[in-house]
Design a protein around this motif. Structure first.
Motif, PDB file in Angstrom:
ATOM      1  N   VAL A   1      20.859  -8.772  31.905  1.00 13.94           N
ATOM      2  CA  VAL A   1      22.119  -8.048  31.741  1.00 13.94           C
ATOM      3  C   VAL A   1      23.032  -8.786  30.775  1.00 13.94           C
ATOM      4  O   VAL A   1      23.605  -8.185  29.847  1.00 13.94           O
ATOM      5  CB  VAL A   1      22.806  -7.846  33.107  1.00 13.94           C
ATOM      6  CG1 VAL A   1      24.228  -7.326  32.916  1.00 13.94           C
ATOM      7  CG2 VAL A   1      22.001  -6.883  33.972  1.00 13.94           C
ATOM      8  N   ASN A   2      23.192 -10.096  30.964  1.00  9.55           N
ATOM      9  CA  ASN A   2      24.064 -10.891  30.094  1.00  9.55           C
ATOM     10  C   ASN A   2      23.549 -10.910  28.657  1.00  9.55           C
ATOM     11  O   ASN A   2      24.329 -10.846  27.696  1.00  9.55           O
ATOM     12  CB  ASN A   2      24.195 -12.316  30.631  1.00  9.55           C
ATOM     13  CG  ASN A   2      24.995 -12.390  31.918  1.00  9.55           C
ATOM     14  OD1 ASN A   2      25.871 -11.550  32.156  1.00  9.55           O
ATOM     15  ND2 ASN A   2      24.716 -13.374  32.743  1.00  9.55           N
ATOM     16  N   PHE A   3      22.236 -11.003  28.520  1.00  9.90           N
ATOM     17  CA  PHE A   3      21.597 -11.011  27.207  1.00  9.90           C
ATOM     18  C   PHE A   3      21.901  -9.706  26.472  1.00  9.90           C
ATOM     19  O   PHE A   3      22.238  -9.702  25.273  1.00  9.90           O
ATOM     20  CB  PHE A   3      20.088 -11.185  27.401  1.00  9.90           C
ATOM     21  CG  PHE A   3      19.321 -11.516  26.152  1.00  9.90           C
ATOM     22  CD1 PHE A   3      19.164 -12.824  25.748  1.00  9.90           C
ATOM     23  CD2 PHE A   3      18.738 -10.511  25.391  1.00  9.90           C
ATOM     24  CE1 PHE A   3      18.448 -13.146  24.596  1.00  9.90           C
ATOM     25  CE2 PHE A   3      18.022 -10.811  24.241  1.00  9.90           C
ATOM     26  CZ  PHE A   3      17.880 -12.139  23.840  1.00  9.90           C
ATOM     27  N   THR A   4      21.808  -8.596  27.177  1.00 18.35           N
ATOM     28  CA  THR A   4      22.041  -7.287  26.582  1.00 18.35           C
ATOM     29  C   THR A   4      23.516  -7.060  26.275  1.00 18.35           C
ATOM     30  O   THR A   4      23.880  -6.525  25.221  1.00 18.35           O
ATOM     31  CB  THR A   4      21.523  -6.174  27.510  1.00 18.35           C
ATOM     32  OG1 THR A   4      20.169  -6.456  27.878  1.00 18.35           O
ATOM     33  CG2 THR A   4      21.568  -4.816  26.829  1.00 18.35           C
ATOM     34  N   LEU A   5      24.394  -7.477  27.182  1.00 20.18           N
ATOM     35  CA  LEU A   5      25.834  -7.349  26.945  1.00 20.18           C
ATOM     36  C   LEU A   5      26.276  -8.156  25.729  1.00 20.18           C
ATOM     37  O   LEU A   5      27.126  -7.704  24.946  1.00 20.18           O
ATOM     38  CB  LEU A   5      26.614  -7.800  28.189  1.00 20.18           C
ATOM     39  CG  LEU A   5      26.539  -6.877  29.405  1.00 20.18           C
ATOM     40  CD1 LEU A   5      27.225  -7.525  30.600  1.00 20.18           C
ATOM     41  CD2 LEU A   5      27.171  -5.522  29.098  1.00 20.18           C
ATOM     42  N   LYS A   6      25.677  -9.311  25.553  1.00 16.62           N
ATOM     43  CA  LYS A   6      25.995 -10.149  24.383  1.00 16.62           C
ATOM     44  C   LYS A   6      25.584  -9.427  23.104  1.00 16.62           C
ATOM     45  O   LYS A   6      26.306  -9.453  22.095  1.00 16.62           O
ATOM     46  CB  LYS A   6      25.281 -11.492  24.496  1.00 16.62           C
ATOM     47  CG  LYS A   6      25.603 -12.453  23.363  1.00 16.62           C
ATOM     48  CD  LYS A   6      24.896 -13.790  23.557  1.00 16.62           C
ATOM     49  CE  LYS A   6      25.214 -14.739  22.398  1.00 16.62           C
ATOM     50  NZ  LYS A   6      24.509 -16.043  22.574  1.00 16.62           N
ATOM     51  N   HIS A   7      24.432  -8.772  23.137  1.00 19.83           N
ATOM     52  CA  HIS A   7      23.961  -8.017  21.975  1.00 19.83           C
ATOM     53  C   HIS A   7      24.931  -6.865  21.658  1.00 19.83           C
ATOM     54  O   HIS A   7      25.263  -6.635  20.488  1.00 19.83           O
ATOM     55  CB  HIS A   7      22.573  -7.435  22.250  1.00 19.83           C
ATOM     56  CG  HIS A   7      22.080  -6.497  21.196  1.00 19.83           C
ATOM     57  ND1 HIS A   7      21.402  -6.917  20.076  1.00 19.83           N
ATOM     58  CD2 HIS A   7      22.189  -5.142  21.087  1.00 19.83           C
ATOM     59  CE1 HIS A   7      21.116  -5.869  19.317  1.00 19.83           C
ATOM     60  NE2 HIS A   7      21.563  -4.792  19.913  1.00 19.83           N
ATOM     61  N   ILE A   8      25.383  -6.168  22.700  1.00 22.62           N
ATOM     62  CA  ILE A   8      26.313  -5.052  22.503  1.00 22.62           C
ATOM     63  C   ILE A   8      27.622  -5.548  21.892  1.00 22.62           C
ATOM     64  O   ILE A   8      28.176  -4.944  20.970  1.00 22.62           O
ATOM     65  CB  ILE A   8      26.578  -4.340  23.843  1.00 22.62           C
ATOM     66  CG1 ILE A   8      25.290  -3.678  24.356  1.00 22.62           C
ATOM     67  CG2 ILE A   8      27.691  -3.306  23.701  1.00 22.62           C
ATOM     68  CD1 ILE A   8      25.396  -3.153  25.774  1.00 22.62           C
ATOM     69  N   LYS A   9      28.112  -6.683  22.375  1.00 30.31           N
ATOM     70  CA  LYS A   9      29.357  -7.261  21.863  1.00 30.31           C
ATOM     71  C   LYS A   9      29.206  -7.649  20.392  1.00 30.31           C
ATOM     72  O   LYS A   9      30.078  -7.363  19.562  1.00 30.31           O
ATOM     73  CB  LYS A   9      29.745  -8.475  22.699  1.00 30.31           C
ATOM     74  CG  LYS A   9      31.059  -9.113  22.271  1.00 30.31           C
ATOM     75  CD  LYS A   9      31.410 -10.301  23.160  1.00 30.31           C
ATOM     76  CE  LYS A   9      32.712 -10.946  22.710  1.00 30.31           C
ATOM     77  NZ  LYS A   9      33.057 -12.129  23.570  1.00 30.31           N
ATOM     78  N   ASN A  10      28.095  -8.299  20.065  1.00 28.24           N
ATOM     79  CA  ASN A  10      27.861  -8.711  18.679  1.00 28.24           C
ATOM     80  C   ASN A  10      27.750  -7.496  17.761  1.00 28.24           C
ATOM     81  O   ASN A  10      28.216  -7.516  16.619  1.00 28.24           O
ATOM     82  CB  ASN A  10      26.587  -9.549  18.580  1.00 28.24           C
ATOM     83  CG  ASN A  10      26.732 -10.917  19.216  1.00 28.24           C
ATOM     84  OD1 ASN A  10      27.861 -11.400  19.393  1.00 28.24           O
ATOM     85  ND2 ASN A  10      25.629 -11.537  19.570  1.00 28.24           N
TER      86      ASN A  10
END
Length: 239
Positions: free
Chosen positions: A218-227
């Protein structure tokens, strides 16, 4: 002769299912393939796989991502086929995934696209519930598929795999592959597969109840969305 396909199966204590998985690989695929079981078991999984004529690579440290990467490093095929060793992925669907790969860079064997008569009802309900939470997250990241985004059953060309430069050593490997495929503008497709019963039972799943792995994904994916949003903002206001 160099094999056309490398079938890579990460395993950890799958002695009840590995024989069925290996024996269900279609002959028309097997004849042009090398099969690698990348194993960190404490049971008889590697012995069974070896007796069935499969190349077994033993890992000193476990981890699905690590097993997949080591498998690729020790393989020779131009096309990589990844299968889970717990019996939930139907090898007889490999030709369908390969057909889709002709027009894509990455193809997933996705559950929850539709229901099959041979579905295990518990598995069907599990994936329907799972997709209510995890699929919207990946959709926000730009992955618009209808089925399971974390499918372990997937095919990809070696050249595309190498371009992704994957780092994950654990169950985050599929999430990382999806997100980096999006970053590389890969065409991602899917094939509907049945919800097969996990041989050995759902309670023995090494991922299902692992909250730390879910949190990491989840954190990995949220970081991608933010970037992704930051890049869009930078592009919008660039002069």
């Amino acid at each position: 002769m160099q094999p056309q396909y490398s079938i890579i199966i990460p395993t950890k204590n799958e002695e009840e299912s590995i024989a069925k998985v290996l024996c269900c690989i279609p002959k028309k695929i097997k004849d042009y393939s090398e099969i690698l079981v990348v194993d960190s078991s404490t049971d008889t999984t590697p012995i069974i796989a070896n007796k069935l004529g499969t190349k077994v690579i033993r890992l000193k440290r476990s981890g699905k991502g690590r097993a997949m990467k080591v498998g690729v490093e020790n393989s020779r095929g131009k096309i990589l086929i990844f299968l889970d060793g717990d019996g939930t992925d139907p090898p007889e669907y490999i030709p369908k995934l390969l057909q889709k790969l002709k027009h894509a860079n990455l193809v997933l064997g996705s559950r929850s696209l539709k229901d099959f008569k041979r579905d295990d009802l518990a598995m069907r309900m599990l994936f329907k519930i799972n997709n209510l939470s995890i699929k919207p997250l990946f959709r926000a990241a730009g992955l618009h598929i209808k089925g399971d985004p974390l499918a372990g059953f997937r095919v990809i060309r070696r050249t595309d795999w190498e371009n992704l430069e994957l780092k994950s050593n654990d169950f985050a490997i599929e999430a990382e592959m999806n997100l980096k495929a999006l970053e590389n503008d890969f065409v991602i497709d899917e094939v509907a597969i049945p919800h097969l019963k996990r041989i050995g039972g759902l309670l023995n799943s090494k991922f299902g109840a692992n909250l730390s792995q879910w949190s990491k994904i989840v954190n990995f994916t949220l970081k991608h969305i933010k970037n992704k949003k930051n890049k869009r903002g930078a592009a919008k206001f660039a002069k």
